[in-house]
Every structure is written in structure tokens, then in C-alpha cells.
Design an enzyme around this catalytic site. Structure first.
Site, short mmCIF file in Angstrom:
data_model
loop_
_atom_site.label_atom_id
_atom_site.label_comp_id
_atom_site.label_asym_id
_atom_site.label_seq_id
_atom_site.Cartn_x
_atom_site.Cartn_y
_atom_site.Cartn_z
N GLY A 129 -5.30 -10.91 5.01
CA GLY A 129 -5.97 -11.21 3.65
C GLY A 129 -6.90 -10.27 3.27
O GLY A 129 -7.97 -10.19 3.33
N TYR A 130 -6.41 -9.30 2.28
CA TYR A 130 -7.18 -8.20 1.63
C TYR A 130 -7.15 -8.51 0.02
O TYR A 130 -8.26 -8.58 -0.46
CB TYR A 130 -6.63 -6.80 2.35
N THR A 163 1.87 -10.98 2.96
CA THR A 163 3.24 -11.15 3.51
C THR A 163 3.19 -12.14 4.48
O THR A 163 2.04 -11.80 5.48
CB THR A 163 3.48 -9.64 3.75
N GLU A 246 -2.41 1.38 9.17
CA GLU A 246 -1.49 0.99 8.34
C GLU A 246 -0.74 1.77 7.79
O GLU A 246 0.62 1.97 7.48
CB GLU A 246 -2.00 0.04 7.28
#
Length: 401
Positions: A129-130, A163, A246
Site C-alpha cells: 500500500g504505497y 497488485t 524492490e
């Protein structure tokens, strides 16, 4: 830098190949090939992730003290290369690749004991949740609020492009716990139960017809403060550390090399309009060779980077360079693959790519998912920081501009 594999590395390579031959069943391989999104369908991905977890190879980037196999950079590269060539599922890696290292570095002993073993066994699916509507690439402008209420936070706001949120069990989330100071300050890092009251997930269907992305709404969601990773209002530091992993903890070139082989296979079966195969076409062969040179160059650069990682260095800003190369070369490969299948690039029939579907694609099997992968691949230069953001990071942190 010695590029030759040692006898020990060759033995490990054979071990990986034997494992893949034994466990990568035809149904898993077939369902994986049908996928067009950044991950395989949840059923296929989860099945493969649990197989890897049972072997102790899911969290393959982890050291032994975290519960991983403790592989060196060469072993990790061998594993990724063999998986890419074999066509293994693209599993949900948010747990072991992203939030796991964060919990290990910033988490409490209780958080480590609770989450790390479960991540390594793939007992939960995680989502991130960014991003928020209207924030673009300016992550620090997030507005999702977390207000203190005794031993809990009350979270209100929304996240987008999340996602896997529709099958996620937990979400690692950036929230605003203070409006004082600079916008990078006052942000905290929370672990949120996706089944908690007040969490709503709405699907975002992609251009290809796949459902991989979502918008998540938090309405008075109660989150225990024990689920905060790191100190309150210091989530920006946590987030920056996570983004390095990431962008840079994965090797991009094994998938790119597999893409070259895939295009060669397709071109050998497609006709060039002159009675021969497409591989006999001079222009096509030139374009493919140029891309292959780019991949080889990226591979050598990446291996130098892996050598530095093996000496204990963090990815740092160099991670942006590999994210940039991997996504942009990948898109050029995707474009050439579309050209290779010619008129079969026109139809995109998502219903034929569902694992349980009995509908037949209008063209050959090797063309079935090409269009979907191309459409979804357009986002690779946006997610995890756009190409423009990566170039800005490199210019500032590496070139001092």
C-alpha cells in the site's frame, strides 16, 4: 571477475535443474505460459510458492539467520536463470523480497518471530500500500491518515494500483501519522490485515483484460500499534530501504535472456513471406541481434553488481540503473515479439488464457499470451518508480548533478 562456474556452482546448478524437472509439472508450466500479468494467476503462483517453501527455496535471497538458504550471489543468479529458462510461475514476491527484509532490519523480535517463518513458507499473500490517487510518483505526498487511539491506529484513506490486493492477506502500508515538518516526515509503516473491518477492495481491470491491480479503501480500520514497523513518523526511512530491494535485489537479465530465446523460437516457426522462416529475414535478425547485444551488456553489468552484493553492500542507487535497464530492454523485446507473431498480435482473448477455460485461441499456442504480456509490460517503466524517477535518482546520487 571470474565468470566461469566453479565445480561447486556446477553441482548446485544441476541440483536446481533436477528440482525443477521433478516439481515443475506440465500443468504448472502451461498455466504459467498463459499469464499476461506481472504475476501468475493466484492458484498457480501459490502452488509453486508452497513447493519452493517446502524445499526452503522460496525466500532464496535470505541469509540463514532469517530462515533462508543462505545462498551467495552466484547461487541466486543460477537459481533465477534456471527458473527463467524453465518457465516457472511468477510468484507473489512481496513477502520474501520486500517486507521480509524490512521486518528483519526494522522489526521487533516479536514481529520477526511472527512473520518471517510464515513468509518463508508462503502461508500468507502480501500486497503493498504505497501509491495513492493523485500522488503520481511523489510518494511523500500520501494522504492516508493513521490517528492514534490508545493501543491502535485508526486508518482512513485509499491506495491504488495495489497488485494482488484482491487475494492478499496482509498489506504493508505507508500512512501519515503527523502533518508536522517536511512531507517526508510524519509517515509510518504499518502491517494491515486485509480482512479487517473497513477494508474494501475494488478491481482495476488492465488493458489486456487481466485482473492484477486494485484500489483499496480504508474506512476507520483499526490497526494495532504493535503492527508498526520502525519508529512512528520514520516510515520514510523504511520505505527507501524497501524500494532498494524492490528495484535492485532481483536479477533482470535471466528473464531477458529467456525472452531472446522465446523470440528465436517464435521466429523459427513464423514465415517471412518469401517461403522461409522469419529468422531468415535480414532486418528481423538484425533487430534481434541488436537486442541480444544489449542483454549481454546488461548481464555483465549486473554480474559486477552481484559481485558487490556478495561482499555485503546494499543495492543503493545502483538499483535504479538495473530497474531502468531491465524494464526498458524488456519493453523492446516485447515489441519485437509482437512483430514476430504478425497478425496474431491483433486478437487479445483473455478468456482463452484462464487455466480452466475450454475456449481455443484463434492462433498458434505460442502467440496466445504475447499481446497480453506486451500490453501489461507497458507499465514496467512506471511501477516501482518510473524511468524518469530512476534517471533523477542516478543523476543526483551517483553523478552529483
Amino acid at each position: 571477475m571470474d565468470l566461469k562456474l566453479s565445480k561447486e556452482d556446477q553441482a548446485f546448478q544441476e541440483e536446481v535443474r533436477s528440482f525443477l524437472k521433478e516439481n515443475l509439472t506440465e500443468d504448472i508450466r502451461y498455466n504459467t505460459a498463459l499469464g499476461g500479468a506481472v504475476r501468475s494467476d493466484p492458484a498457480t503462483g501459490d502452488k509453486w510458492a508452497r513447493i519452493l517453501g517446502q524445499k526452503g527455496w522460496l525466500a532464496y535471497t535470505w541469509p540463514k539467520e532469517m530462515g533462508g538458504p543462505g545462498w551467495n550471489s552466484v547461487q541466486r543468479y543460477i537459481f533465477e536463470s534456471e527458473c527463467a529458462l524453465a518457465g516457472t510461475p511468477l510468484v507473489n514476491s512481496m513477502g520474501f523480497r520486500m517486507v521480509g527484509p524490512i521486518i528483519h532490519k526494522f522489526g521487533t523480535d516479536e514481529q520477526k518471530a511472527e512473520h518471517l517463518p510464515r513468509i518463508a513458507r508462503h502461508e500468507l499473500n502480501w500486497c503493498q500500500g504505497y501509491s495513492e490517487p493523485g500522488s503520481g510518483s511523489d510518494l511523500a505526498s500520501l494522504q492516508t491518515q493513521a490517528k492514534s487511539d490508545g493501543d491502535d491506529y485508526i486508518v482512513n484513506g485509499t491506495k491504488i494500483w495495489t497488485t494482488g490486493a484482491h487475494y492478499g492477506d496482509m498489506c504493508f502500508c505507508l500512512v501519515r501519522t503527523s502533518n508536522e515538518g517536511k512531507k517526508q516526515e510524519g509517515i509510518s509503516f504499518l502491517l494491515i490485515d486485509m480482512k479487517a473491518p473497513g477494508v474494501t477492495v475494488q478491481p482495476i481491470i488492465m488493458l489486456s483484460g487481466d485482473h492484477d491491480l486494485n484500489q483499496v479503501f480504508f474506512d476507520d480500520v483499526r490497526v494495532p500499534k504493535s503492527n508498526r514497523v520502525g519508529a512512528e513518523n520514520e516510515g520514510w526511512t523504511v520505505a527507501k530501504y524497501l524500494l532498494e530491494f524492490e528495484r535492485g535485489a532481483v536479477a533482470y537479465t535471466p528473464a531477458l535472456k529467456a525472452g531472446i530465446l522465446d523470440i528465436r523460437k517464435i521466429a523459427s516457426m513464423e514465415r517471412n513471406g518469401m517461403g522461409g522462416s522469419l529468422m531468415e529475414d535480414d532486418d528481423f535478425r538484425r533487430r534481434l541481434t541488436n537486442l541480444e547485444v544489449e542483454v549481454i551488456s546488461a548481464e555483465y553489468t549486473e554480474k559486477r553488481f552481484m559481485s558487490a552484493l556478495s561482499q555485503g553492500q546494499n543495492p543503493g542507487p545502483k538499483a535504479s540503473m538495473f530497474k531502468l535497464m531491465g524494464s526498458e530492454i524488456g519493453q523492446r523485446l516485447s515489441e519485437l515479439r509482437m512483430d514476430a507473431i504478425s497478425y496474431y498480435a491483433v486478437p487479445n482473448e483473455p478468456e482463452t488464457r484462464e487455466p480452466s477455460s475450454n475456449k481455443r485461441f484463434v492462433g498458434p499456442e505460442y502467440a496466445q499470451a504475447v499481446t497480453a504480456k506486451h500490453l501489461n509490460g507497458r507499465a514496467s517503466t512506471i511501477y516501482a518508480g518510473s524511468s524518469e524517477v530512476q534517471r533523477t535518482i542516478l543523476s543526483k546520487q551517483m553523478l552529483g548533478l
